[in-house]
Design an enzyme around this catalytic site. Structure first.
Site, short mmCIF file in Angstrom:
data_model
loop_
_atom_site.label_atom_id
_atom_site.label_comp_id
_atom_site.label_asym_id
_atom_site.label_seq_id
_atom_site.Cartn_x
_atom_site.Cartn_y
_atom_site.Cartn_z
N GLU A 1 1.25 48.39 18.38
CA GLU A 1 0.07 48.19 19.04
C GLU A 1 -1.28 48.67 18.73
O GLU A 1 -1.09 50.13 18.32
CB GLU A 1 0.43 48.32 20.59
CG GLU A 1 -0.86 48.44 21.94
CD GLU A 1 -1.42 47.02 21.78
OE1 GLU A 1 -0.72 46.15 21.84
OE2 GLU A 1 -2.62 46.93 21.63
N ILE B 1 -10.99 33.15 35.42
CA ILE B 1 -11.60 34.13 35.01
C ILE B 1 -13.15 34.07 35.87
O ILE B 1 -13.84 35.00 36.48
CB ILE B 1 -11.73 34.48 33.69
CG1 ILE B 1 -10.29 34.72 33.07
CG2 ILE B 1 -12.62 35.56 33.26
CD1 ILE B 1 -10.36 35.07 31.59
N HIS C 1 9.05 31.98 61.41
CA HIS C 1 7.91 31.62 62.32
C HIS C 1 7.51 32.96 62.90
O HIS C 1 8.23 33.71 63.65
CB HIS C 1 8.18 30.65 63.45
CG HIS C 1 7.09 30.32 64.18
ND1 HIS C 1 6.08 29.69 64.00
CD2 HIS C 1 6.88 30.68 65.50
CE1 HIS C 1 5.19 29.45 64.94
NE2 HIS C 1 5.50 30.12 65.88
N ALA D 1 -17.12 32.94 30.05
CA ALA D 1 -15.60 32.87 30.09
C ALA D 1 -15.15 31.54 29.94
O ALA D 1 -14.80 30.86 30.94
CB ALA D 1 -15.33 33.47 31.59
#
Lengths: 439, 459
Positions: free
Chosen positions: B34, B185, B438, B268
């Site tokens: 990574e 986004i 419920h 975006a």
């Protein structure tokens, strides 16, 4: 009390029609009494009682179609009838009732007889282990067991299968944990996996209004399913020959003359073809076999099937152990089986378990044609009609020949071209020298 | 001779870390390479920190505008912007260390550095500490993800034209912002900034907000956003922009062309593949092409997650990675993603799964639609969240669930039931015959299903 359920009378049966009740509510029933006639996808059969008592209730009307396993009637034992309600409900009665339920079904021919030659342990020594495994997993007993047990299937798959009349216990699941999902059912039905569209009927738009939708009969459905299965899974190849039927015709007319005098049934061309096949299968036994993932099953016995066309489809009655039978016996049996096939009176062991099939369209003036193999068999012989045509004789002269067209349709997983060709060579010897069949 | 691994995972985001851990669970020797920090965009710069910000927005909006409805009184309501941002960072940090812990627990070797695939079984890593190391593996899983796609004519500058990553750590609350792209986004940031009083213009090229969602949902969201004060411009193309001393000028095209001035522009509009250096893998539509086993054009190299194309969703990446890795090391036949939920966490929330009504129509399917509005739900009224509805698309004749669309409170939690229903191929009957507690919002799913067949009770 014993509930009578719709029995599974053949491995392809998913539902049955109660054609006629022979007992009505209130009637006393003895073991072995015929309760009703049941029509399956293949035949109409009598359902016997395996319990004694009084037929308490009939849930199903005559002519009604019922899924396998659904209750159709209730028999109350005589002691239960007279006993007080408390004793009837005794807990220890439960297992007994359950046994009674199990027994309340048609006196099925023994498993081994029902399904296939391989179940009669007629498989060659070397394959016996394979045979046992197959019989255990794929025999009708196994199919019945699964049908009674829990089949993991999605609600959608169940609905689609029931609409298409498919038996879920015969479908392999690809969903989570081997669950049967819609896609599996559609694949089994030979359809493309489309999201549940209203069943895509490929009618041309213009003529849609003029088309008539003929509902599928159980037989039609089974034919559709089996043929798709065969044509899509079995690599077929075809070998075509033309034989001289002259000697056979001569022998036949001679034989029939004497048979008429003695008042016996005449021999048909097909009878000779059937007998020739039995002999040829003995000489080239590779053709008398089946493909399985575990190996090739080669049968010792010849259970010879022959196609009989019916109004709503066709069926292939079986001449069992044909290798021990004479031309006359084969002829008589074929005649008798055809008659009962047309009346839908065949028992499952009379149409299941063939090892080789003959399909004859000679009566319809077809010269030669290709057939689809009847799984799990390895081959089928397609027979055309005898045609008069000019042929080249022994001295290179043109003579009038009586020619008969055969096509052997083979499963290439089991047979190769040369094996199929050898089988046809043997057939030719027999048809062209028919006295060999009498020896 | 470098160590031989069973699996080298390049990228530690949702596809990478999940693939690495599953590989280790299968008893394989695994290394995960990574560049930045385990967890990827999702955990560090996407899904998770944004949910933290949105929670702030939701609470603030509720208290500010609706406290009086609930009988609360405030004289001096204020907020600390830096605290809002730092809470979000803390959450991301906590989760990223969680992944690092999971790596340790599962004995996945965690390698910080940039990996280059030099051969089908070799990854050379330029370690973050400056050194270099070469790894050899039987299989390689590429999970390097994507990065925001720039808008032509309005390049990112990290200052006034920004990505979502910068938007979630913006130091000073902007007075105004132009958000370009009304996908999940864009819509979430529009909600977030608007809730705190930033003047928001939300621009979308397509005719609807959240273009992938069912049109009815988009329409309800548009009404809600407009009421909240967000300026929405759909059917609008951005033609360019220029810097101003205060911020940025954005030119909006179309019939109602205009120039919008704002402190910031958030772009975006989509993503593009972030390909690892080294061997070039065959692409399809700009993303790595894989076969049904998630194997790329090079044998032994697999790919999963955002890098193999849409939908760019973390939960889809998790699934793909598990399928790919199980396919590598077990006899499991990997499955491709077919049905997946999509969630947007603005208020009202939007969640959906399966086909929209339009898609079902275009596919020529025969279906019924059932709707149930939250204003007919007792629980929704009690908690004061009566906006929105549940819409079910149910096929005929078998009652297969083709799609479900929810807009309203907790929509993103409610969709799970329908995901399970679709995976199990439940039909409307199974949903209808399931007792739903419920009072709950989930009753609306039950009622919408019944409504498709005219059997809803409360409407």
């Amino acid at each position: 009390m014993a509930q009578i359920i719709m029995p599974k009378l053949s491995d392809t049966m998913t539902e049955g029609v109660v054609v006629r009740w022979l007992k009505k509510a209130g009637d006393v029933v003895n073991m072995g009494d015929v309760l009703a006639e049941i029509e399956t996808d293949k035949a109409t059969m009598e359902m016997e009682a395996f319990d004694e008592g009084v037929l308490k209730e009939v849930y199903v009307q005559e002519g009604q179609k019922i899924a396998v396993g659904e209750p159709i009637a209730l028999i109350r034992g005589e002691e239960e009838e007279s006993a007080s309600p408390e004793t009837v409900e005794k807990i220890h009665d439960v297992p007994k009732r359950r046994i009674a339920q199990e027994k309340a079904r048609i006196p099925q021919p023994k498993l081994a007889e029902v399904q296939h030659a391989r179940d009669t342990a007629d498989v060659e020594e070397g394959y016996s282990r394979v045979h046992q495994k197959r019989a255990g997993t794929a025999g009708p007993g196994a199919a019945g067991d699964t049908a009674g047990g829990r089949v993991k299937a999605s609600p959608l798959a169940r609905k689609v299968a029931s609409k298409m009349n498919l038996d879920l216990s015969r479908i392999e699941g690809s969903g989570p944990g081997g669950r049967i999902i819609q896609e599996d059912v559609l694949a089994a039905a030979g359809q493309k996996a489309v999201v549940s569209t209203p069943s895509v009927v490929a009618l041309p738009v213009g003529s849609a209004a003029e088309a008539e939708l003929i509902p599928l009969t159980p037989m039609r459905r089974v034919i559709a399913q089996r043929m798709v299965e065969s044509k899509s899974q079995i690599p077929h190849f075809y070998l075509q020959v033309e034989l001289d039927a002259g000697p056979m015709l001569q022998l036949r007319s001679q034989a029939n003359k004497s048979l008429t005098i003695s008042g016996e049934g005449k021999l048909s061309i097909n009878d000779f073809v059937l007998k020739a096949c039995v002999e040829a299968l003995g000489r080239v036994p590779q053709v008398n076999s089946s493909f399985s993932e575990n190996g090739i099953l080669r049968y010792k016995r010849v259970h010879l099937g022959f196609a009989v066309s019916l109004e709503e489809g066709l069926i292939t009655p079986i001449i069992r152990n044909a290798e021990n039978k004479s031309l006359r016996q084969i002829s008589a049996e074929a005649k008798e089986l055809s008659e009962r096939a047309r009346g839908k009176k065949l028992k499952p062991n009379e149409y299941q378990g063939g090892t080789f099939t003959v399909s004859n369209l000679g009566g319809f003036d077809i010269d030669n044609f290709q057939a689809i193999i009847n799984p799990p068999q390895a081959a089928i012989l397609a027979v055309g009609s005898v045609i008069k045509k000019p042929v080249v004789g022994n001295q290179d002269q043109i003579v009038v020949g009586h020619r008969l067209g055969f096509t052997l349709c083979c499963d290439h997983r089991v047979l190769d071209g040369a094996t199929g060709a050898r089988f046809l060579q043997e057939l030719r010897k027999l048809i062209e020298n028919p006295t060999l069949m009498l020896i | 001779m470098p160590d031989l691994y069973d699996l080298l995972v390049v990228g530690g985001g949702p596809a990478g870390y999940v693939g690495a851990i599953r590989g280790a669970q299968l008893g394989k020797k695994v290394a995960c390479i990574e560049m930045e920090r385990a967890g990827g965009i999702c955990l560090n710069w996407g899904c998770i920190p944004s949910k933290s910000l949105l929670r702030n927005a939701e609470l603030y909006q509720l208290i500010q505008h609706r406290a009086a409805d609930f009988g609360f009184k405030f004289s001096d309501l204020s907020y600390d912007w830096s605290k809002i941002i730092s809470r979000s960072r803390k959450v991301a940090d906590q989760l990223a260390s969680g992944i690092e812990f999971l790596f340790k627990k599962n004995k996945v070797e965690y390698v910080l550095g940039e990996g280059t695939i030099t051969a089908p079984d070799t990854v050379s890593v330029k370690l973050n500490d400056g050194k270099a190391k070469t790894f050899q593996g039987r299989k390689v899983l590429v999970a390097t993800g994507v990065r925001p796609r720039p808008l032509p004519g309005l390049a990112f500058n990290g200052n006034t034209v920004i990505t979502s990553r910068e938007a979630m750590v913006v130091k000073k609350q902007p007075a105004s912002i132009v958000i370009i792209g009304a996908g999940a986004i864009g819509v979430e940031f529009a909600y977030f900034f608007n809730a705190f009083g930033t003047k928001v213009t939300l621009v979308e090229m397509m005719p609807h907000l959240l273009p992938v969602e069912d049109q009815e949902v988009s329409e309800v969201l548009l009404r809600a956003f407009t009421r909240q004060g967000i300026r929405v411009r759909t059917n609008t193309k951005v033609e360019g922009g220029e810097a101003t001393p205060q911020g940025i000028k954005v030119h909006l095209g179309g019939p109602k062309s205009e120039v919008v001035e704002a402190d910031l522009a958030l772009v975006a509009i989509g993503v593009s593949a972030l390909l690892p250096p080294g061997l070039s893998l065959e692409l399809e539509g700009g993303f790595v092409k894989v076969n049904d086993n998630y194997e790329t054009s090079i044998q032994g190299i697999y790919a999963a997650g955002d890098i193999i194309g849409p939908p760019w969703l973390a939960h889809v990446a998790f699934y793909e990675a598990i399928q790919a890795v199980e396919g590598m090391f077990t006899d499991h036949q990997p499955k491709r993603v077919t049905v997946f939920p999509g969630c947007t966490y603005c208020q009202p929330q939007v969640a959906s799964i399966g086909m929209t009504e339009k898609a079902a129509k275009e596919a020529g399917l025969k279906f019924k639609v059932g709707r149930f509005p939250f204003k007919a739900s007792g629980k929704a009224l009690a908690v004061g969240e009566s906006e929105g509805f549940v819409k079910m698309i149910i096929s005929e004749p078998y009652g297969e669930i083709l799609g479900a669309h929810i807009i309203g409170a907790e929509a993103t939690e409610l969709i799970a039931e329908l995901g399970l229903a679709m995976t199990l191929e439940a039909t409307y009957e199974e949903i209808e015959s399931t007792i739903h507690a419920h009072p709950t919002l989930s009753e609306a799913v039950h009622e919408a299903t019944a409504a498709a067949f005219g059997q809803a009770i409360h409407i």
